[in-house]
Design a protein around this motif. Structure first.
Motif, PDB file in Angstrom:
ATOM      1  N   ALA A  93     -15.019  60.533  53.601  1.00  0.00           N
ATOM      2  CA  ALA A  93     -16.469  60.049  53.136  1.00  0.00           C
ATOM      3  C   ALA A  93     -16.015  58.956  52.241  1.00  0.00           C
ATOM      4  O   ALA A  93     -15.104  59.289  51.266  1.00  0.00           O
ATOM      5  CB  ALA A  93     -17.242  60.874  52.965  1.00  0.00           C
ATOM      6  N   TRP A  94     -16.610  57.756  51.904  1.00  0.00           N
ATOM      7  CA  TRP A  94     -16.614  57.255  50.751  1.00  0.00           C
ATOM      8  C   TRP A  94     -17.860  57.429  50.119  1.00  0.00           C
ATOM      9  O   TRP A  94     -18.915  57.200  50.488  1.00  0.00           O
ATOM     10  CB  TRP A  94     -16.369  55.600  51.227  1.00  0.00           C
ATOM     11  N   ILE A  95     -17.836  57.846  48.597  1.00  0.00           N
ATOM     12  CA  ILE A  95     -18.877  58.052  47.855  1.00  0.00           C
ATOM     13  C   ILE A  95     -19.068  57.239  46.437  1.00  0.00           C
ATOM     14  O   ILE A  95     -17.847  56.891  45.908  1.00  0.00           O
ATOM     15  CB  ILE A  95     -18.521  59.623  47.331  1.00  0.00           C
ATOM     16  N   TYR A  96     -20.101  56.681  46.174  1.00  0.00           N
ATOM     17  CA  TYR A  96     -20.429  56.074  45.067  1.00  0.00           C
ATOM     18  C   TYR A  96     -21.460  56.756  44.120  1.00  0.00           C
ATOM     19  O   TYR A  96     -22.387  57.029  44.451  1.00  0.00           O
ATOM     20  CB  TYR A  96     -20.915  54.816  45.623  1.00  0.00           C
ATOM     21  N   GLU A  97     -20.717  56.965  42.868  1.00  0.00           N
ATOM     22  CA  GLU A  97     -21.508  57.860  42.007  1.00  0.00           C
ATOM     23  C   GLU A  97     -22.251  58.882  42.669  1.00  0.00           C
ATOM     24  O   GLU A  97     -23.767  59.176  42.376  1.00  0.00           O
ATOM     25  CB  GLU A  97     -22.657  56.948  41.212  1.00  0.00           C
ATOM     26  N   GLY A  98     -21.577  59.750  43.342  1.00  0.00           N
ATOM     27  CA  GLY A  98     -22.190  60.891  44.178  1.00  0.00           C
ATOM     28  C   GLY A  98     -22.832  60.945  45.353  1.00  0.00           C
ATOM     29  O   GLY A  98     -23.258  61.710  45.789  1.00  0.00           O
ATOM     30  N   GLU A  99     -23.212  59.823  45.835  1.00  0.00           N
ATOM     31  CA  GLU A  99     -23.670  59.328  46.884  1.00  0.00           C
ATOM     32  C   GLU A  99     -22.831  58.927  47.997  1.00  0.00           C
ATOM     33  O   GLU A  99     -22.288  57.659  47.843  1.00  0.00           O
ATOM     34  CB  GLU A  99     -24.950  58.331  46.902  1.00  0.00           C
ATOM     35  N   PRO A 100     -22.773  59.475  49.123  1.00  0.00           N
ATOM     36  CA  PRO A 100     -21.752  59.193  50.244  1.00  0.00           C
ATOM     37  C   PRO A 100     -22.508  57.754  50.856  1.00  0.00           C
ATOM     38  O   PRO A 100     -23.777  57.806  51.144  1.00  0.00           O
ATOM     39  CB  PRO A 100     -21.762  60.345  51.263  1.00  0.00           C
ATOM     40  N   PHE A 101     -21.686  56.868  51.366  1.00  0.00           N
ATOM     41  CA  PHE A 101     -22.270  55.638  51.979  1.00  0.00           C
ATOM     42  C   PHE A 101     -21.472  55.179  53.362  1.00  0.00           C
ATOM     43  O   PHE A 101     -21.993  54.503  54.114  1.00  0.00           O
ATOM     44  CB  PHE A 101     -22.196  54.401  51.024  1.00  0.00           C
ATOM     45  N   LEU A 102     -20.396  55.828  53.459  1.00  0.00           N
ATOM     46  CA  LEU A 102     -19.696  55.669  54.732  1.00  0.00           C
ATOM     47  C   LEU A 102     -18.921  56.797  55.017  1.00  0.00           C
ATOM     48  O   LEU A 102     -18.541  57.736  54.402  1.00  0.00           O
ATOM     49  CB  LEU A 102     -18.434  54.478  54.598  1.00  0.00           C
ATOM     50  N   ASP A 104     -11.752  63.366  51.643  1.00  0.00           N
ATOM     51  CA  ASP A 104     -11.426  63.609  52.935  1.00  0.00           C
ATOM     52  C   ASP A 104     -11.088  65.543  53.174  1.00  0.00           C
ATOM     53  O   ASP A 104     -10.687  65.793  52.333  1.00  0.00           O
ATOM     54  CB  ASP A 104     -10.208  62.817  53.648  1.00  0.00           C
ATOM     55  N   VAL A 105     -11.531  65.754  54.523  1.00  0.00           N
ATOM     56  CA  VAL A 105     -11.274  67.294  54.541  1.00  0.00           C
ATOM     57  C   VAL A 105     -10.467  67.217  56.114  1.00  0.00           C
ATOM     58  O   VAL A 105     -10.992  66.604  57.219  1.00  0.00           O
ATOM     59  CB  VAL A 105     -12.515  67.998  54.894  1.00  0.00           C
ATOM     60  N   ASN A 106      -9.238  67.822  56.159  1.00  0.00           N
ATOM     61  CA  ASN A 106      -8.730  68.008  57.507  1.00  0.00           C
ATOM     62  C   ASN A 106      -8.865  69.389  58.221  1.00  0.00           C
ATOM     63  O   ASN A 106      -8.756  70.310  57.226  1.00  0.00           O
ATOM     64  CB  ASN A 106      -7.184  67.895  57.231  1.00  0.00           C
ATOM     65  N   VAL A 107      -9.388  69.594  59.212  1.00  0.00           N
ATOM     66  CA  VAL A 107      -9.895  70.718  59.944  1.00  0.00           C
ATOM     67  C   VAL A 107      -9.214  70.873  61.385  1.00  0.00           C
ATOM     68  O   VAL A 107      -8.888  69.892  61.906  1.00  0.00           O
ATOM     69  CB  VAL A 107     -11.231  70.868  59.862  1.00  0.00           C
TER      70      VAL A 107
END
Length: 244
Positions: free
Chosen positions: A168-177, A234-237
Motif C-alpha cells: 500500500a502507498w500511504i499519505y499522512e496515514g491515509e492509504p491511496f493505492l 508491504d506485507v508478504n504472506v
C-alpha cells in the motif's frame, strides 16, 4: 563485473540532471520540490526535510526501524493480527548447523538480521524437506563471511502455498493505492538459479477495499494512521489450502 558496471552507467546518460545528495539538499528546497526516495535509505535527511516543510515520500525514521529492527516489526505485525512463521534465532553458524542436524526432516530458510547481509538470504531449492535441510547446511558450512545474528524460518513447499506481497502507498496515514505482487527469490522460473532478493513475477493494482488488502497490509492501517505515516508498506504472506 567492473566492465559491465561501467556500461550500465552509460544507459540513459544525459537524460536527467544528476546531483550529489548534499548539493540537492542545499539547492532544491522549494515549494514545488518533491523528494521521492526509491529505497529505504537516508532517513535522517528525510526527517530534516519534513521538519522544513518539504514534501517527502518513501523513507522515514519509522521505515528505518521497521527494516532493521526485526523484533519490532514482528511484534507490530502480530499485534495487528498477522501471524509470523515458526522462527529460530542463532548467533553463530555452528549453532544453526547443529539445529539443522537435530531437525533433518524439516526445511528452513536463512535470513540474516543485519540488512547489510540481506544478499545472503537463502531459500533452498531442493523439493524434499530432508534434501533442502542438507542444502542449507552446506550453504552455512561454506559461508566465508560471518553474518552475525540470523534466523531460520520453516519453509513451506511451493506446491503447498502461494506467496503474495501486498503493498500500500500511504499519505499522512491515509492509504491511496494498493498493489499485489507474486514474487520469487531467485532469478529463474520456478524459483531456481541465483538468489536476487525479490524478483517480481507479476504485479497489478487492486482495490483498497478488497479482501486481499483487508486480510494483509490493511490490518496495519490503524497503526499507520496513528503515526500519520507517509510512504510504502508491504506485507508478504503465504496462503495455504487450509487457510493457515
Amino acid at each position: 563485473d567492473p566492465k559491465l558496471r561501467k556500461m550500465m552507467k552509460m544507459v540513459g546518460e544525459g537524460w536527467l540532471d544528476v546531483l550529489p545528495l548534499s548539493e540537492a539538499l542545499r539547492t532544491l528546497r522549494t515549494d514545488s520540490t518533491y523528494w521521492v526516495f526509491g529505497e529505504n535509505n537516508f532517513p535522517e535527511e528525510a526527517e530534516k526535510l519534513k521538519k522544513q516543510g518539504q514534501k517527502v515520500f518513501g523513507t522515514s525514521a519509522l521505515t528505518e526501524q521497521m527494516e532493521h529492527d526485526r523484533q519490532f516489526a514482528v511484534d507490530l505485525a502480530e499485534k495487528s493480527g498477522l501471524e509470523s512463521p515458526p522462527t529460530h534465532e542463532f548467533s553463530s553458524l555452528k549453532e544453526g548447523m547443529a539445529f539443522l542436524d537435530s531437525n533433518m526432516d524439516h526445511a528452513y530458510v536463512f535470513k540474516p538480521n543485519d540488512s547489510t547481509f540481506n544478499y545472503m538470504t537463502f531459500v533452498p531449492a531442493r523439493k524434499e524437506d530432508a534434501d533442502a535441510n542438507r542444502e542449507l547446511y552446506v550453504y552455512l558450512e561454506h559461508m566465508k563471511t560471518d553474518p552475525g545474528a540470523y534466523i531460520l524460518q520453516e519453509r513451506i513447499k511451493q506446491e503447498d502455498a502461494l506467496e503474495v506481497c501486498v503493498e500500500a502507498w500511504i499519505y499522512e496515514g491515509e492509504p491511496f493505492l494498493a498493489f499485489v505482487g507474486l514474487e520469487v527469490k531467485r532469478k529463474n522460473t520456478y524459483d531456481i538459479g541465483e538468489m536476487c532478493g525479490c524478483g517480481g513475477d507479476f504485479t497489478q493494482m487492486i482495490p483498497l477495499d478488497s479482501e486481499l488488502v483487508k486480510q494483509t497490509v490493511g490490518l496495519m492501517f490503524d497503526f499507520y494512521k496513528e503515526k500519520s505515516y507517509t510512504g510504502f508498506s508491504d506485507v508478504n504472506v503465504l496462503f495455504t489450502p487450509d487457510g493457515v
